[in-house]
Design an enzyme around this catalytic site. Structure first.
Site, PDB file in Angstrom:
ATOM      1  N   ALA A  66       0.872  -1.167   0.000  1.00  0.00           N
ATOM      2  CA  ALA A  66       0.000   0.000   0.000  1.00  0.00           C
ATOM      3  C   ALA A  66       0.913   1.222   0.000  1.00  0.00           C
ATOM      4  O   ALA A  66       2.074   1.135   0.417  1.00  0.00           O
ATOM      5  CB  ALA A  66      -0.883  -0.021   1.240  1.00  0.00           C
ATOM      6  N   GLY A 111       0.668  -4.856   1.059  1.00  0.00           N
ATOM      7  CA  GLY A 111      -0.557  -4.929   0.255  1.00  0.00           C
ATOM      8  C   GLY A 111      -0.361  -5.684  -1.048  1.00  0.00           C
ATOM      9  O   GLY A 111      -1.314  -6.242  -1.603  1.00  0.00           O
ATOM     10  N   GLU A 114      -0.680  -9.248  -0.090  1.00  0.00           N
ATOM     11  CA  GLU A 114      -2.111  -9.470   0.190  1.00  0.00           C
ATOM     12  C   GLU A 114      -2.924  -9.517  -1.106  1.00  0.00           C
ATOM     13  O   GLU A 114      -3.855 -10.314  -1.237  1.00  0.00           O
ATOM     14  CB  GLU A 114      -2.632  -8.362   1.111  1.00  0.00           C
ATOM     15  CG  GLU A 114      -2.033  -8.446   2.510  1.00  0.00           C
ATOM     16  CD  GLU A 114      -2.282  -7.199   3.349  1.00  0.00           C
ATOM     17  OE1 GLU A 114      -1.899  -6.099   2.894  1.00  0.00           O
ATOM     18  OE2 GLU A 114      -2.851  -7.310   4.441  1.00  0.00           O
ATOM     19  N   GLU A 134       4.988  -4.808   7.323  1.00  0.00           N
ATOM     20  CA  GLU A 134       4.310  -3.699   8.012  1.00  0.00           C
ATOM     21  C   GLU A 134       4.849  -3.421   9.411  1.00  0.00           C
ATOM     22  O   GLU A 134       4.900  -2.277   9.851  1.00  0.00           O
ATOM     23  CB  GLU A 134       2.793  -3.963   8.092  1.00  0.00           C
ATOM     24  CG  GLU A 134       2.053  -3.824   6.776  1.00  0.00           C
ATOM     25  CD  GLU A 134       2.031  -5.105   5.954  1.00  0.00           C
ATOM     26  OE1 GLU A 134       2.798  -6.045   6.243  1.00  0.00           O
ATOM     27  OE2 GLU A 134       1.233  -5.156   4.995  1.00  0.00           O
TER      28      GLU A 134
HETATM   29  N1  COA Z   1       4.607   3.092  -0.785  1.00  0.00           N
HETATM   30  C1  COA Z   1       5.014   4.239  -1.355  1.00  0.00           C
HETATM   31  N2  COA Z   1       6.108   4.357  -2.099  1.00  0.00           N
HETATM   32  C2  COA Z   1       6.857   3.266  -2.281  1.00  0.00           C
HETATM   33  C3  COA Z   1       6.510   2.026  -1.728  1.00  0.00           C
HETATM   34  C4  COA Z   1       5.326   1.961  -0.954  1.00  0.00           C
HETATM   35  N3  COA Z   1       4.897   0.823  -0.384  1.00  0.00           N
HETATM   36  N4  COA Z   1       7.455   1.108  -2.067  1.00  0.00           N
HETATM   37  C5  COA Z   1       8.352   1.762  -2.832  1.00  0.00           C
HETATM   38  N5  COA Z   1       7.989   3.060  -2.955  1.00  0.00           N
HETATM   39  C6  COA Z   1       8.690   4.114  -3.707  1.00  0.00           C
HETATM   40  C7  COA Z   1       9.936   4.611  -2.985  1.00  0.00           C
HETATM   41  O1  COA Z   1       9.595   5.578  -2.011  1.00  0.00           O
HETATM   42  C8  COA Z   1      10.721   5.189  -4.125  1.00  0.00           C
HETATM   43  O2  COA Z   1      10.151   6.431  -4.478  1.00  0.00           O
HETATM   44  P1  COA Z   1      11.132   7.686  -4.805  1.00  0.00           P
HETATM   45  O3  COA Z   1      11.988   7.238  -5.972  1.00  0.00           O
HETATM   46  O4  COA Z   1      10.190   8.798  -5.166  1.00  0.00           O
HETATM   47  O5  COA Z   1      11.942   7.936  -3.585  1.00  0.00           O
HETATM   48  C9  COA Z   1      10.399   4.234  -5.279  1.00  0.00           C
HETATM   49  O6  COA Z   1       9.187   3.573  -4.925  1.00  0.00           O
HETATM   50  C10 COA Z   1      11.472   3.175  -5.494  1.00  0.00           C
HETATM   51  O7  COA Z   1      11.675   2.484  -4.253  1.00  0.00           O
HETATM   52  P2  COA Z   1      13.118   2.323  -3.552  1.00  0.00           P
HETATM   53  O8  COA Z   1      12.886   2.129  -2.089  1.00  0.00           O
HETATM   54  O9  COA Z   1      14.017   3.429  -3.951  1.00  0.00           O
HETATM   55  O10 COA Z   1      13.603   0.951  -4.244  1.00  0.00           O
HETATM   56  P3  COA Z   1      14.649  -0.084  -3.645  1.00  0.00           P
HETATM   57  O11 COA Z   1      14.970  -1.016  -4.760  1.00  0.00           O
HETATM   58  O12 COA Z   1      15.763   0.598  -2.946  1.00  0.00           O
HETATM   59  O13 COA Z   1      13.825  -0.891  -2.513  1.00  0.00           O
HETATM   60  C11 COA Z   1      11.890  -2.045  -1.642  1.00  0.00           C
HETATM   61  C12 COA Z   1      12.730  -1.697  -2.901  1.00  0.00           C
HETATM   62  C13 COA Z   1      10.644  -2.771  -2.104  1.00  0.00           C
HETATM   63  C14 COA Z   1      12.748  -2.957  -0.727  1.00  0.00           C
HETATM   64  C15 COA Z   1      11.551  -0.761  -0.885  1.00  0.00           C
HETATM   65  O14 COA Z   1      10.972   0.167  -1.810  1.00  0.00           O
HETATM   66  C16 COA Z   1      10.566  -0.948   0.240  1.00  0.00           C
HETATM   67  O15 COA Z   1      10.938  -1.429   1.304  1.00  0.00           O
HETATM   68  N6  COA Z   1       9.286  -0.527   0.013  1.00  0.00           N
HETATM   69  C17 COA Z   1       8.267  -0.559   1.023  1.00  0.00           C
HETATM   70  C18 COA Z   1       7.761  -1.967   1.225  1.00  0.00           C
HETATM   71  C19 COA Z   1       6.736  -1.982   2.333  1.00  0.00           C
HETATM   72  O16 COA Z   1       7.026  -1.701   3.487  1.00  0.00           O
HETATM   73  N7  COA Z   1       5.493  -2.340   1.964  1.00  0.00           N
HETATM   74  C20 COA Z   1       4.413  -2.403   2.896  1.00  0.00           C
HETATM   75  C21 COA Z   1       3.705  -1.109   2.936  1.00  0.00           C
HETATM   76  S1  COA Z   1       2.351  -1.124   4.079  1.00  0.00           S
END
Ligand code: COA
Length: 260
Positions: A66, A111, A114, A134
């Site tokens: 999400a 999400g 999910e 989360e």
């Molecule tokens: N919500 C909002 N934005 C998200 C996102 C999310 N769940 N997951 C990734 N993004 C965005 C990042 O903020 C980044 O945006 P930016 O370029 O404007 O800063 C872009 O997507 C790329 O992500 P980034 O983190 O730079 O990629 P990465 O390869 O370094 O890491 C992940 C990949 C998936 C490990 C990392 O993005 C992450 O941990 N995301 C969140 C996962 C999460 O906690 N999901 C549950 C949410 S309730």
């Protein structure tokens, strides 16, 4: 159909829906949730579509969760409503009378995991990763993750992912029963399409009733589940497709199913 955050196209009776926010790793914001709801509603009325594949745009993510930006500083009431909104959509996916296959092409976190679990079948590329991170955000899953994950992989494995916020790779997800198949990234789309076409080739009402029997029966004691199965079997038996399928077998010819 034109959407801001989804790409939609049809291929041989299979509707492909692609979440298209690759710059944000296809994170589910309010707009994506609303558009997925619209895309789903369109599916139920379009008889030419017999199966669905859901995937994410880009090489990196199916859906990375999400949209975290929408959780900042919200009240308990707003949080509950946000969770209920996602749950309503994911329940509608799970209850869709047409099979929906998640083609997991990268991160399926929060999400995204999910969403994949709400689909009926899951195929994953070898670079996919699954998890419910989360707790690392001070949050917990709110789109059915605490309910569907233990039902799919068992309590111990589900709690391991839920409590640590850790992730598993596609091979582990396959060993745990979370995904049906793992393939190389370049084979994912073809594999999902082929799986969908196998289902498109059989009787659609029978497919819908199998899905209903499993979904309803898993929540019931065995005897009640079997009563429900017998009721659905009765409905299936009286269809034109059942007459056609059995006649075609006896006449040694391919069946022509019409969904009636
Ligand atoms: N919500 C909002 N934005 C998200 C996102 C999310 N769940 N997951 C990734 N993004 C965005 C990042 O903020 C980044 O945006 P930016 O370029 O404007 O800063 C872009 O997507 C790329 O992500 P980034 O983190 O730079 O990629 P990465 O390869 O370094 O890491 C992940 C990949 C998936 C490990 C990392 O993005 C992450 O941990 N995301 C969140 C996962 C999460 O906690 N999901 C549950 C949410 S309730």
């Amino acid at each position: 159909m034109q959407f801001e955050n989804l790409l939609v196209h049809d291929e041989g009776g299979v509707r492909w829906i692609t979440v298209n926010r690759p710059a944000k790793l296809n994170a589910l914001n309010t707009s994506v949730i609303a558009e997925l709801g619209q895309a789903l509603a369109a599916l139920t009325v379009d008889a030419s579509v017999r199966a669905v594949v859901l995937t994410g745009a880009g090489e990196k993510a199916f859906v990375a969760g999400a949209d975290i930006g929408e959780f900042v500083g919200i009240s308990a009431d707003a949080g509950r409503e946000l969770a209920r909104r996602g749950q309503r959509l994911f329940d509608a996916i799970a209850a869709l009378p047409k099979p929906i296959i998640a083609a997991v092409n990268g991160f399926a976190l929060g999400g995204g995991c999910e969403l994949a679990m709400a689909c009926h079948l899951r195929v994953a590329s070898a670079n996919a990763r699954f998890g419910q991170p989360e707790v690392k955000l001070g949050l917990m899953p709110g789109y059915g993750g605490t309910q569907r994950l233990p039902r799919l992989v068992g309590r111990a494995r589900a709690l391991e992912l839920l409590l640590t916020g850790g992730t598993i790779d596609a091979v582990t997800a396959h060993a745990w029963g979370l995904v049906n198949k793992v393939v190389e990234p370049g084979e994912l789309r073809g594999t999902a399409q082929k799986l969908a076409e196998e289902i498109v080739a059989v009787a659609p009402l029978a497919v819908a009733r199998c899905m209903e029997a499993v979904a309803v029966g898993l929540e019931l004691p065995l005897e009640q589940g079997q009563q429900h199965e017998a009721m659905l079997f009765g409905l299936c038996s009286a269809t034109e497709d059942a007459r056609e399928g059995t006649a075609a077998f006896l006449e040694k010819r391919p069946a022509r199913f019409t969904g009636k």
